[in-house]
Design an enzyme around this catalytic site. Structure first.
Site, PDB file in Angstrom:
ATOM      1  N   GLN A  18       7.441 -15.896  25.871  1.00 15.70           N
ATOM      2  CA  GLN A  18       8.528 -15.091  25.700  1.00 15.70           C
ATOM      3  C   GLN A  18       9.828 -15.687  26.114  1.00 15.70           C
ATOM      4  OE1 GLN A  18       5.648 -14.137  27.273  1.00 15.70           O
ATOM      5  NE2 GLN A  18       4.937 -11.744  26.660  1.00 15.70           N
ATOM      6  N   ASN A  38       2.289 -19.506  20.328  1.00 12.09           N
ATOM      7  CA  ASN A  38       1.531 -18.521  18.950  1.00 12.09           C
ATOM      8  C   ASN A  38       2.468 -19.221  17.823  1.00 12.09           C
ATOM      9  OD1 ASN A  38       4.207 -17.355  18.895  1.00 12.09           O
ATOM     10  ND2 ASN A  38       3.338 -15.531  19.913  1.00 12.09           N
ATOM     11  N   THR A  89      -2.119 -20.300  18.680  1.00 15.33           N
ATOM     12  CA  THR A  89      -2.827 -19.238  18.254  1.00 15.33           C
ATOM     13  C   THR A  89      -2.404 -18.674  17.137  1.00 15.33           C
ATOM     14  OG1 THR A  89      -1.621 -17.861  19.753  1.00 15.33           O
ATOM     15  CG2 THR A  89      -3.858 -18.651  20.520  1.00 15.33           C
ATOM     16  N   LEU A  90      -3.054 -18.286  16.116  1.00 13.49           N
ATOM     17  CA  LEU A  90      -2.870 -17.791  14.866  1.00 13.49           C
ATOM     18  C   LEU A  90      -3.174 -16.319  14.435  1.00 13.49           C
ATOM     19  CD1 LEU A  90      -3.930 -21.056  12.936  1.00 13.49           C
ATOM     20  CD2 LEU A  90      -1.613 -20.544  13.701  1.00 13.49           C
ATOM     21  N   GLY A  91      -3.330 -15.399  15.412  1.00 11.08           N
ATOM     22  CA  GLY A  91      -3.758 -14.233  15.309  1.00 11.08           C
ATOM     23  C   GLY A  91      -5.175 -13.979  14.676  1.00 11.08           C
ATOM     24  N   GLY A 135      -7.179 -17.222  13.905  1.00  9.41           N
ATOM     25  CA  GLY A 135      -7.891 -18.188  14.816  1.00  9.41           C
ATOM     26  C   GLY A 135      -6.954 -18.827  15.551  1.00  9.41           C
ATOM     27  N   ASP A 181      -3.280 -13.883  26.288  1.00  9.96           N
ATOM     28  CA  ASP A 181      -3.600 -14.321  27.637  1.00  9.96           C
ATOM     29  C   ASP A 181      -5.210 -14.537  27.887  1.00  9.96           C
ATOM     30  OD1 ASP A 181      -0.914 -14.226  28.076  1.00  9.96           O
ATOM     31  OD2 ASP A 181      -1.089 -12.198  28.802  1.00  9.96           O
TER      32      ASP A 181
END
Length: 325
Positions: free
Chosen positions: A170, A193, A221-223, A226, A255
């Site tokens: 963030q 992400n 990370t791709l939600g 995966g 996390d």
């Protein structure tokens, strides 16, 4: 393996809105937004990215060193973390500010609107990593925190010759291109992400290939799709997500992934196995409210991995999950 996790420690105030944010937006009035959402539920949970990751590592059998700044109200939270196997010896307590607060509203499509009050976190820049980590860690994970603290701890890890992992998340929105580059260049691991990956490239003015060449391994990370794992000069590795029938709360799933991934890596497991365990822990987070509401039960994690990837994949995780795998 001794992992120091430097970053935010906060209390999360999580609210659920039964509608969709997009239904409340009037296209020709976006310059004058004034909205109030009547929420159905409020959960007050322990959070902060560093504390969340340290919690997950503790659940998986490691003893992570938590490095961050908190207020005098931290007492009950500290007891909780110690009970989960987290070493809080490097946590700095402010005399004047309260522990940071994260306030988040989630709509029925899992979209989120959030605000973060830094509070005592702004004093994390005062923490000397070398003095705080009396036992030299094998890895320093630098997460979202006071930007000056992120830069200081990255520089100190580099100066001490300790491998570091970069997870600016963030805080990318507040960093200059030069600062963002300094935080990631030379990282053994870079975590983002998909949106943060694009923002990092935009903020630094560098191509993905340039960034990838400056780090050891880039984990994105791709939600629900995966995770993508990349190394310069090698084919990318795509790890499908562990299916989650119903998302109770998305807060902290990333996390949880990081905790699972690093725990597997600490055990010497290959990237594919690390990605799979990370996805399994993330699915456990999605099942519960709050980023520390789940228990990383070895049997449940092994079952999730077995169902998603097969028996051999679960067996490969025995160094972390034990006989349950």
């Amino acid at each position: 393996m001794r992992i120091a996790v430097s970053g935010s420690i906060a209390t999360d105030h999580l609210m659920a809105f039964p509608g969709r944010f997009t239904d409340q937006l009037i296209p020709d009035q976006l310059a004058h937004i004034s909205l109030s959402f009547l929420v159905d539920d409020l959960e007050v949970r322990r959070g902060g990215v560093a504390a969340n990751i340290a919690y997950g590592l503790g659940q998986l059998g490691l003893t992570p060193l938590l490095v961050g700044s908190v207020g005098l109200d931290f007492g009950p939270y500290e007891i909780w973390l110690k009970e989960q196997g987290v070493d809080t010896g490097a946590v700095r307590v402010s005399d004047t500010a309260q522990t940071a607060r994260f306030v988040c509203i989630t709509d029925q499509d899992s979209n989120q609107i959030a605000a973060f009050y830094a509070g005592a976190m702004s004093e994390a820049r005062e923490i000397d990593l070398a003095a705080a980590a009396q036992d030299r860690p094998d890895l320093v994970l630098v997460c979202a925190n006071d930007p000056a603290a992120m830069l200081r701890h990255t520089r100190q890890a580099t100066g001490l010759g300790i491998p570091f992992a970069a997870d600016p998340s963030q805080q990318l929105a507040r960093l200059t291109g030069e600062e963002a580059s300094e935080l990631v260049d030379g990282a053994t691991w870079l975590f983002t992400n998909e949106y943060e990956a694009a923002l990092l490239a935009e903020r630094t003015g560098r191509t993905r290939e340039d960034i990838l060449a400056s780090v050891g391994t880039w984990v994105t990370t791709l939600g629900e799709r995966g995770v993508r794992i990349e190394r310069s000069g090698e084919s990318e590795l795509l790890v499908p997500a562990v299916p989650c029938g119903h998302v109770t709360d998305p807060t902290g799933a990333g996390d949880g992934f990081r905790a699972g991934f690093l725990a597997a890596s600490a055990a010497g497991l290959p990237l594919l196995a690390a990605g799979r365990l990370g996805c399994a822990v993330a699915a456990s987070v999605l099942d519960t409210v709050g980023p520390q509401g789940y228990a990383a039960d070895p049997g449940l994690l092994a079952e999730r991995v077995r169902d998603a990837y097969g028996a051999e994949a679960a067996a490969e995780l025995r160094p972390v999950l034990g006989r349950d795998a």
